[in-house]
Write a protein that holds these residues in place. Sequence first.
Motif, PDB file in Angstrom:
ATOM      1  N   ILE B 184      38.388  57.914  56.398  1.00 52.85           N
ATOM      2  CA  ILE B 184      37.949  56.953  55.380  1.00 52.85           C
ATOM      3  C   ILE B 184      38.842  57.067  54.137  1.00 52.85           C
ATOM      4  O   ILE B 184      39.137  56.058  53.483  1.00 52.85           O
ATOM      5  CB  ILE B 184      36.448  57.139  55.041  1.00 52.85           C
ATOM      6  N   SER B 185      39.340  58.281  53.850  1.00 48.97           N
ATOM      7  CA  SER B 185      40.255  58.425  52.718  1.00 48.97           C
ATOM      8  C   SER B 185      41.547  57.679  52.995  1.00 48.97           C
ATOM      9  O   SER B 185      42.084  56.988  52.131  1.00 48.97           O
ATOM     10  CB  SER B 185      40.588  59.893  52.454  1.00 48.97           C
ATOM     11  N   LEU B 186      42.061  57.850  54.214  1.00 51.98           N
ATOM     12  CA  LEU B 186      43.294  57.154  54.580  1.00 51.98           C
ATOM     13  C   LEU B 186      43.095  55.645  54.475  1.00 51.98           C
ATOM     14  O   LEU B 186      43.939  54.924  53.951  1.00 51.98           O
ATOM     15  CB  LEU B 186      43.697  57.507  56.017  1.00 51.98           C
ATOM     16  N   ALA B 187      41.950  55.176  54.968  1.00 56.62           N
ATOM     17  CA  ALA B 187      41.696  53.735  54.946  1.00 56.62           C
ATOM     18  C   ALA B 187      41.567  53.234  53.515  1.00 56.62           C
ATOM     19  O   ALA B 187      42.028  52.143  53.183  1.00 56.62           O
ATOM     20  CB  ALA B 187      40.441  53.409  55.740  1.00 56.62           C
ATOM     21  N   SER B 190      44.416  51.862  51.366  1.00 53.44           N
ATOM     22  CA  SER B 190      44.891  50.472  51.492  1.00 53.44           C
ATOM     23  C   SER B 190      44.605  49.680  50.229  1.00 53.44           C
ATOM     24  O   SER B 190      45.259  48.684  49.962  1.00 53.44           O
ATOM     25  CB  SER B 190      44.235  49.754  52.668  1.00 53.44           C
ATOM     26  N   ILE B 191      43.606  50.096  49.458  1.00 58.10           N
ATOM     27  CA  ILE B 191      43.304  49.371  48.217  1.00 58.10           C
ATOM     28  C   ILE B 191      44.496  49.456  47.280  1.00 58.10           C
ATOM     29  O   ILE B 191      44.850  48.492  46.629  1.00 58.10           O
ATOM     30  CB  ILE B 191      42.028  49.945  47.553  1.00 58.10           C
ATOM     31  N   TRP B 192      45.172  50.604  47.251  1.00 55.12           N
ATOM     32  CA  TRP B 192      46.340  50.742  46.376  1.00 55.12           C
ATOM     33  C   TRP B 192      47.594  50.212  47.055  1.00 55.12           C
ATOM     34  O   TRP B 192      48.464  49.674  46.402  1.00 55.12           O
ATOM     35  CB  TRP B 192      46.547  52.204  45.998  1.00 55.12           C
ATOM     36  N   LEU B 193      47.683  50.415  48.354  1.00 54.95           N
ATOM     37  CA  LEU B 193      48.923  50.065  49.043  1.00 54.95           C
ATOM     38  C   LEU B 193      48.964  48.603  49.465  1.00 54.95           C
ATOM     39  O   LEU B 193      50.001  48.094  49.818  1.00 54.95           O
ATOM     40  CB  LEU B 193      49.111  50.949  50.284  1.00 54.95           C
ATOM     41  N   ARG B 290      37.094  56.057  43.669  1.00 52.89           N
ATOM     42  CA  ARG B 290      38.255  55.762  42.840  1.00 52.89           C
ATOM     43  C   ARG B 290      38.929  54.483  43.315  1.00 52.89           C
ATOM     44  O   ARG B 290      39.314  53.622  42.529  1.00 52.89           O
ATOM     45  CB  ARG B 290      39.263  56.919  42.890  1.00 52.89           C
ATOM     46  N   ALA B 291      39.065  54.386  44.633  1.00 54.38           N
ATOM     47  CA  ALA B 291      39.738  53.218  45.208  1.00 54.38           C
ATOM     48  C   ALA B 291      38.976  51.943  44.877  1.00 54.38           C
ATOM     49  O   ALA B 291      39.572  50.931  44.526  1.00 54.38           O
ATOM     50  CB  ALA B 291      39.881  53.382  46.719  1.00 54.38           C
ATOM     51  N   LEU B 292      37.649  52.008  44.941  1.00 50.04           N
ATOM     52  CA  LEU B 292      36.861  50.797  44.699  1.00 50.04           C
ATOM     53  C   LEU B 292      37.059  50.246  43.296  1.00 50.04           C
ATOM     54  O   LEU B 292      37.080  49.030  43.098  1.00 50.04           O
ATOM     55  CB  LEU B 292      35.370  51.069  44.908  1.00 50.04           C
ATOM     56  N   THR B 293      37.230  51.141  42.308  1.00 49.63           N
ATOM     57  CA  THR B 293      37.405  50.628  40.951  1.00 49.63           C
ATOM     58  C   THR B 293      38.745  49.910  40.819  1.00 49.63           C
ATOM     59  O   THR B 293      38.937  49.123  39.898  1.00 49.63           O
ATOM     60  CB  THR B 293      37.313  51.742  39.894  1.00 49.63           C
ATOM     61  N   SER B 294      39.680  50.182  41.717  1.00 50.34           N
ATOM     62  CA  SER B 294      40.967  49.492  41.669  1.00 50.34           C
ATOM     63  C   SER B 294      40.983  48.247  42.541  1.00 50.34           C
ATOM     64  O   SER B 294      41.991  47.560  42.622  1.00 50.34           O
ATOM     65  CB  SER B 294      42.094  50.411  42.139  1.00 50.34           C
ATOM     66  N   TYR B 295      39.887  47.985  43.187  1.00 54.68           N
ATOM     67  CA  TYR B 295      39.853  46.844  44.108  1.00 54.68           C
ATOM     68  C   TYR B 295      40.048  45.539  43.353  1.00 54.68           C
ATOM     69  O   TYR B 295      39.419  45.305  42.331  1.00 54.68           O
ATOM     70  CB  TYR B 295      38.504  46.822  44.832  1.00 54.68           C
TER      71      TYR B 295
END
Lengths: 355, 300
Positions: B184-187, B190-193, B290-295
């Motif tokens: 799930i971390s790897l997935a 994708s929000i950043w990449l 963290r990723a979600l806040t960058s979505y």
Amino acid sequence: MRSCSIVVAEPASAHRNLFRYCPMSTIEITGLRKSFRAYQKQEGLRAAIRGLWRRNYREVEAVRGIDLTVEQGEFVAFLGPNGAGKTTTLKLLSGVVHPTSGTARVLGHVPWLRENDYRRRFALVMGQKNQLWWDLPAQESFRLHQQIYRIPPDEFLRTRDELTRLLQVENLLSQPVRELSLGERMKMELIAALLHSPDVLFLDEPTIGLDVVAQHNIQQFLKQYQQQRNVTVLLTSHYMKDVAALCQRVVIIAQGQIKYDGSLSGIIDKFSQTKVVSLTFAEGRMPERLVEFGVVLACEPPKARLRIPRNKVTQTLSTLLSQGGVEDVGVEDAPLDEVIADMFAQVHDNKSPTD
Amino acid sequence: MNSRQTLRPQSARPAYLAVLWTMLRNSLVRDMSFRSNFLIESITSLAWMMMNLGFYLLVFKFTRELAPGWGKYEFFAFLATTMLINSVVQAFFMPNAEEFSEMIRTGNLDFALLKPIDAQFLISLQRVNWSSLSNFFVAIALLAYSVWKMTTRETAPLPLHPWMLMAYPLYVACGVAILYSLMISLAATSIWLGRNQSLYDFWFYITNFSRYPMEIYEGQVGTPLRLFFTFIIPVMVVVNVPARVISQPLIGGAGRDVALGPGLDQQFLLGFALLATAGSLGAARWVFQRALTSYRSASS
């Protein structure tokens, strides 16, 4: 009501059932901004390779300082050209994205905190995205929504049956979603979004790509639903018909800012500088140089249609009438579609050089 | 209007179990509606497993032990554990991690964020690939057979302690949790990449290290690898610990001590696996949030 929209500090969740009596507006937005960096891609392979290590970014300001207050039970339309920031505003209000700055409160909640209390009370429908399980009948997705929103079984069945009846899709419930037509699927999407009886509804182009009949059906449904339940609705659409049929209040957004907020007919007063004058002349009495009076829209003797600046209408008409030979006169506002298209074009041309 | 409001349940706690049950059910209904696909998938994954098994049968024609303490049936128990964990991960989390990357690219993640329920929960378990579970049952059978062979052999039979049977599922669950966290971390990256198609590849490279007993990682190359994949990215713990629990006598056994290198005895590993699980889950949660806040949500 709008005058008393000072933010009242109070724990919103504690007053959920009393909410209707609070002086707070349903939606309050102040200075909302959202910008993001977009990778500027140059054309060609060489540029693409260069882009691997040195990238040019462009700051895209999707929403730049929006202030808006919406009261409970209002049906508001967001109009604006593509990329104006309408969808981004809806996404900010539903907490999907975080703003760069500014504040917003919907039903007393800050949307991007994504509190469950808030998420139970609104719905977002996007005409271009679908949330139903593609390979399953819609009713299975509805069942899942029931669980997620914790809708009591009897209430769930009552709402579902009512919505399917209103939208006339009772016999499609057990058909896999992938086998439904676009219009039918949109209706199912609407049902899924409304199962939990939201108090606030965000509709992002709900009729996009639908034929006239399906569009009309969905308009009728939304109108009836909104009147019955007195929910607050924000709608974006490109179809004037949607807006004219549904909304008392129109907010025009362009380049991330609100350019107009008021009634639909008010748009014409504010943005249309011209009127359309239809003339019927007596046999052979049509003036040769109609151009002198205004822009000729149509000329089929003995009839002609002219576009004349608003402040010159009386003067022009009296000149024409004094020349004699006019049998019939009609003065109309320019069609709304045109006014708005002109306005969008104007806004587009007036882009400041910093963009 | 007012009566409608009061009808709402007062407790805002989402019903996680009921939601999970419905998602499992919906996935099964969906899988069943594509009957042949279901069958073919089950058969291919079974065939893949049989080939693996055949390969190691060949290997054991030429050697008695793969590494110290890992004879034929010990290793088959290890293999069964690998399959068991992989089948669970592939059934429950793999399709969802893949879907997650896709949701980010297309902007459909919006819908998950709108729901009054934990987004990570919803995204992690939305779609279950039931056909992958066929391996699960074969793995159980292989495990049972290997354990039976170990306990009934003449030389140094395995003393099967009830404790081992209780700890085994716990450590299998730990293994699944660690792999899930990694996935799930790897997935979420994708929000950043913007796009992360190498998910499967990367996944394969990393988990490759979990598929053999850690004893084989020795020497100048092996030891750093072992330390890295134990303490930094704890994938080596995933299969090794439960496999050890079931195939190597730990408590009250004859004491076949396995050389693990300095500071790496069995008890330490058992404790560390629990710690690594908690750490991985915590780290994954952090990365996810963290990723979600960058979505940014793809364009409508």
